[in-house]
Write an enzyme that holds these catalytic residues in place. Sequence first.
Site, mmCIF file in Angstrom:
data_model
loop_
_atom_site.group_PDB
_atom_site.id
_atom_site.type_symbol
_atom_site.label_atom_id
_atom_site.label_comp_id
_atom_site.label_asym_id
_atom_site.label_seq_id
_atom_site.Cartn_x
_atom_site.Cartn_y
_atom_site.Cartn_z
ATOM 1 C CB SER A 133 -0.916 0.385 1.189
ATOM 2 O OG SER A 133 -0.267 -0.052 2.428
ATOM 3 C CE LYS A 134 -1.817 6.521 -3.986
ATOM 4 N NZ LYS A 134 -2.472 7.730 -4.417
ATOM 5 N NE ARG A 135 -0.963 5.157 6.813
ATOM 6 C CZ ARG A 135 -1.244 6.095 7.319
ATOM 7 N NH1 ARG A 135 -2.854 6.604 6.851
ATOM 8 N NH2 ARG A 135 -1.062 7.036 8.052
ATOM 9 C CD GLN A 136 3.667 -0.725 5.946
ATOM 10 O OE1 GLN A 136 4.784 -1.367 5.840
ATOM 11 N NE2 GLN A 136 1.754 -1.261 5.653
ATOM 12 N N GLY A 137 5.372 3.555 1.692
ATOM 13 C CA GLY A 137 6.123 3.587 0.505
ATOM 14 C C GLY A 137 5.729 4.111 -0.678
#
Length: 486
Positions: free
Chosen positions: A256-260
């Site tokens: 997901s976007k949140r982690q990279g």
Amino acid sequence: MINDTPRVRFAPSPTGYLHVGGLRTALYNYLFAKRNNGKFVLRIEDTDRNRYVEGAVENLINALKWCGLDYDEGPDKGGDYGPYMQSQRLEIYKEHALQLVENGHAYYCFCTPARLEELKKEQQAAKLPQAKYDKHCLSLSNDEVAAKLNAGEQYVIRLNVRPGQKVAFTDIIREYVEFDSNNIDDQVLIKGDGYPTYHLANVVDDHLMKITHVVRGEEWLSSTPKHVLLYDFFGWEKPIFAHLPLLLNPDRSKLSKRQGDVAVEDYRAKGYFKEALVNFVSLLGWNAGDDKEFYYLNELAEKFSLERVNKAGAVFDIEKLNWLNAEHLRAKDPADLLQTLKDELTAAGIGFTDKTDDYLKNVIAVMKERVSFVKEYIEKSPYFFLPVTSYDENSKLKNWNPDTGAQMTRLKDEFLKLGDSPVKEDYESALKNVAAELNIGAGKLIHPLRLSTSGMAAGPGVYDIPVVLGKAETVKRIEDAITRLQ
RNA sequence: GGCGCGUUCGUCUAGAGGCUUAGGACGCCGCCCUCUCAAGGCGGAGAUCACCGGUUCGAAUCCGGUACGCGCUACCA
């Protein structure tokens, strides 16, 4: 159908960018098509008007093309089975849904969202194992349906799932998968706005577009029985399924976007080579069975097979991607890196009009083993593009002593005696000669030479620097260093 | 909660009953090379093959169960 030429498709919904998981799915489809002399189709699944994103399709196409994944048929390319945008095929879905209604495999439903919500609440309160539509509208008579339709009531068309059946299919990667139809909801096929849901559209299109193998992410595995039911209700031959394992964050949740970064364009912007990204992503869930890890796209196309795709999700390990990027950089010819370097210089605001292409290519060659990204040429060897403005403090302390100025003056004079464009060996023997004359170790000159010409303590071979810089600039930098460090 | 899928070094993986004292790669550590930094070469640490039980002369590999993780559970794809 199975004996025809294989036809596969990548069917993304245009959410704004190409996700690396999507890239992997597209890549495997592409490789499968290439390997089996089949066709690779791009179909845009834009049946959710609420998720419409301006320019998303263009971005998607650009990202695919940048990666080198050319498709045989697609929205901008045409083909015998178009249109390839689902929003342009609305009539087709409607016709097919109606056909199902006639056969009793689907039915009109006039339930309001409010009733549906209430139903769900009731079922949850009653602790039913799963919340499903209660087939309320299935009991409507033909006359009642006609009346409601005439009155212009909003409706959806639902799949009529008969309970108590086994719904099974085979999957190249998962082998045999079986579901109980009691767990399958009467899925909406045509939404209130007249658009089809994914489930109807993908089955109808895959059939009409003569898709032989459905290769998609594992998130679709649970809804495949609905698709199987649809194929059966239409009386169509089913494609062969292959559900790919997911790409994961370092904590093993879905990437997901949140982690990279998750968008292909993010990696492109960060300076990753398409060759490295494609190579890396190809290895996330597949390998040829040998130890080879460095691949070009055409090599992958020769070796790929769905049978060798893993079942378990794979963590996207940026460290390994970085390594592959360095490997691909080293495999490239300096001439192929030239334009990228110019782009990076421009982006960094560094002028290079006074530098020839040969000069830049020399820089590229000399630093190639020491960088993983083109932009690192600037970060790790700014002195090839800009004047030396400061000197590494540690190296200065360690390598520049009170005698160094005089010794470097001697070295500079020796360099001056060299021809117009000395080669590495010329600088080397000049330095060795001076060291011998002065009766000092070569190191006493080597380190100050590096410091003078680059201002840094690390870099390419010392003699490579003067060769790249040229004699005049080298001498000038030595003179500068003597006045500034002495 | 229900249904489904999965589980080999930190990570990506090889392995398809005996060839395995479980191999490779990234990362990490050390040595060599060396003017520096890399690259390269060599070596090292790192996996009771999730757990329990079964089948078998023999299981990471077959079967069952458990645990954990993930996915789906929308008029989103």
